[in-house]
Scaffold this active site. Structure first.
Site, PDB file in Angstrom:
ATOM      1  N   ARG A   1       5.597  69.718  89.218  1.00  9.09           N
ATOM      2  CA  ARG A   1       6.803  68.886  89.184  1.00  9.09           C
ATOM      3  C   ARG A   1       7.985  69.599  89.833  1.00  9.09           C
ATOM      4  O   ARG A   1       8.769  69.013  90.551  1.00  9.09           O
ATOM      5  CB  ARG A   1       7.179  68.551  87.736  1.00  9.09           C
ATOM      6  CG  ARG A   1       6.278  67.543  87.096  1.00  9.09           C
ATOM      7  CD  ARG A   1       6.535  67.463  85.625  1.00  9.09           C
ATOM      8  NE  ARG A   1       6.280  68.757  84.996  1.00  9.09           N
ATOM      9  CZ  ARG A   1       6.235  68.971  83.706  1.00  9.09           C
ATOM     10  NH1 ARG A   1       6.470  67.995  82.860  1.00  9.09           N
ATOM     11  NH2 ARG A   1       5.967  70.165  83.225  1.00  9.09           N
TER      12      ARG A   1
ATOM     13  N   SER B   1       5.225  64.684  78.788  1.00 11.52           N
ATOM     14  CA  SER B   1       4.746  64.011  77.573  1.00 11.52           C
ATOM     15  C   SER B   1       5.683  64.319  76.408  1.00 11.52           C
ATOM     16  O   SER B   1       5.938  63.453  75.558  1.00 11.52           O
ATOM     17  CB  SER B   1       3.330  64.490  77.236  1.00 11.52           C
ATOM     18  OG  SER B   1       2.447  64.185  78.274  1.00 11.52           O
TER      19      SER B   1
ATOM     20  N   HIS C   1       1.417  61.505  85.357  1.00 14.02           N
ATOM     21  CA  HIS C   1      -0.019  61.834  85.360  1.00 14.02           C
ATOM     22  C   HIS C   1      -0.804  60.774  86.142  1.00 14.02           C
ATOM     23  O   HIS C   1      -1.691  61.092  86.933  1.00 14.02           O
ATOM     24  CB  HIS C   1      -0.585  61.861  83.929  1.00 14.02           C
ATOM     25  CG  HIS C   1      -0.061  62.942  83.043  1.00 14.02           C
ATOM     26  ND1 HIS C   1       0.431  62.694  81.780  1.00 14.02           N
ATOM     27  CD2 HIS C   1       0.026  64.283  83.215  1.00 14.02           C
ATOM     28  CE1 HIS C   1       0.787  63.827  81.216  1.00 14.02           C
ATOM     29  NE2 HIS C   1       0.564  64.818  82.062  1.00 14.02           N
TER      30      HIS C   1
ATOM     31  N   LYS D   1      -2.228  73.312  69.269  1.00 14.77           N
ATOM     32  CA  LYS D   1      -1.111  72.361  69.259  1.00 14.77           C
ATOM     33  C   LYS D   1      -1.338  71.318  68.174  1.00 14.77           C
ATOM     34  O   LYS D   1      -2.457  71.093  67.750  1.00 14.77           O
ATOM     35  CB  LYS D   1      -1.031  71.648  70.625  1.00 14.77           C
ATOM     36  CG  LYS D   1      -0.548  72.535  71.751  1.00 14.77           C
ATOM     37  CD  LYS D   1      -0.343  71.699  73.012  1.00 14.77           C
ATOM     38  CE  LYS D   1       0.120  72.550  74.194  1.00 14.77           C
ATOM     39  NZ  LYS D   1       0.231  71.758  75.430  1.00 14.77           N
TER      40      LYS D   1
HETATM   41  O1  PNS Z   1      -1.392  69.510  80.100  1.00 15.98           O
HETATM   42  P1  PNS Z   1      -1.389  70.990  79.864  1.00 15.98           P
HETATM   43  O2  PNS Z   1      -1.225  71.276  78.387  1.00 15.98           O
HETATM   44  O3  PNS Z   1      -0.382  71.703  80.713  1.00 15.98           O
HETATM   45  O4  PNS Z   1      -2.854  71.529  80.324  1.00 15.98           O
HETATM   46  C1  PNS Z   1      -3.179  72.903  80.207  1.00 15.98           C
HETATM   47  C2  PNS Z   1      -4.677  73.166  80.497  1.00 15.98           C
HETATM   48  C3  PNS Z   1      -5.544  72.220  79.691  1.00 15.98           C
HETATM   49  C4  PNS Z   1      -4.946  72.955  81.963  1.00 15.98           C
HETATM   50  C5  PNS Z   1      -4.974  74.644  80.147  1.00 15.98           C
HETATM   51  O5  PNS Z   1      -4.408  74.950  78.894  1.00 15.98           O
HETATM   52  C6  PNS Z   1      -6.462  74.972  80.090  1.00 15.98           C
HETATM   53  O6  PNS Z   1      -7.164  74.878  81.077  1.00 15.98           O
HETATM   54  N1  PNS Z   1      -6.950  75.352  78.895  1.00 15.98           N
HETATM   55  C7  PNS Z   1      -8.337  75.657  78.640  1.00 15.98           C
HETATM   56  C8  PNS Z   1      -8.532  77.154  78.383  1.00 15.98           C
HETATM   57  C9  PNS Z   1      -8.600  77.898  79.706  1.00 15.98           C
HETATM   58  O7  PNS Z   1      -9.527  77.741  80.466  1.00 15.98           O
HETATM   59  N2  PNS Z   1      -7.549  78.678  80.023  1.00 15.98           N
HETATM   60  C10 PNS Z   1      -7.469  79.326  81.330  1.00 15.98           C
HETATM   61  C11 PNS Z   1      -7.401  80.783  81.226  1.00 15.98           C
HETATM   62  S1  PNS Z   1      -5.760  81.245  80.768  1.00 15.98           S
END
Ligand code: PNS
Length: 161
Positions: free
Chosen positions: A90, A128, A17, A41
């Site tokens: 990745r 993570s 990150h 989560k």
């Molecule tokens: O580190 P992560 O868990 O892969 O991040 C995921 C993240 C935070 C980018 C994603 O879950 C997100 O943007 N969530 C907020 C809700 C949203 O806007 N979802 C998009 C429509 S599916």
């Protein structure tokens, strides 16, 4: 001025990150690292703890800010005045999910675009979840996360026992 937002769970932030944050900070004028308040989560660290850790590990990068958000990413991006969402890729296994996320976000808000940075090969295996698993078995995570993060992970796991 191009503002970008780098969203994620960051539970905890890894060297992968951090590499993305540093590279994004050299491309865009301002980066906001945004921690998702994800009720679905059960994270190791609270949102505030993750924000504090991110602030600590990015304190020497002047154009990086850290915040948190609840709800849709595009709404948070709009409120923050960010035109670009940064995501790290990745491997090919990330691609399908990331493409779906980027396309959905673009459908929800056409002014917000996603820019993918490919993770440095050195960290292509890193997540993570892996960090937490290795630490939970007493393994050495010093090659995966900054020292301050490793200390926080071991302390938290000890406190949770
Ligand atoms: O580190 P992560 O868990 O892969 O991040 C995921 C993240 C935070 C980018 C994603 O879950 C997100 O943007 N969530 C907020 C809700 C949203 O806007 N979802 C998009 C429509 S599916």
């Amino acid at each position: 001025m191009t503002k970008a937002i780098y969203p994620g769970s960051f539970d905890p932030v890894t060297l992968g990150h951090l590499d993305i944050i540093k590279r994004a900070a050299s491309i865009f004028d301002e980066i906001t690292v945004s921690v998702l308040v994800n009720q679905g989560k059960s994270p190791l660290f609270s949102v505030q703890e993750r924000v504090n850790i991110l602030k600590e590990v990015t304190k020497d990068i002047p154009n990086v800010k850290v915040d948190s958000f609840d709800g849709l990413l595009v709404d948070h991006a709009r409120k923050s005045g960010a035109d670009v969402v940064i995501r790290g890729l990745r491997a090919i296994t990330d691609f399908e999910y990331e493409l779906q996320l980027a396309q959905t976000n673009r459908k929800l808000c056409s002014s917000v675009d996603t820019v993918f940075l490919t993770t440095n090969l050195e960290y292509a295996y890193l997540s993570s979840s892996t960090v937490k698993e290795v630490a939970s078995y007493g393994g050495d995570i010093s090659k995966f996360v900054p020292e301050v993060v490793a200390d926080a992970v071991y302390s938290k796991l000890k406190a949770n026992k």
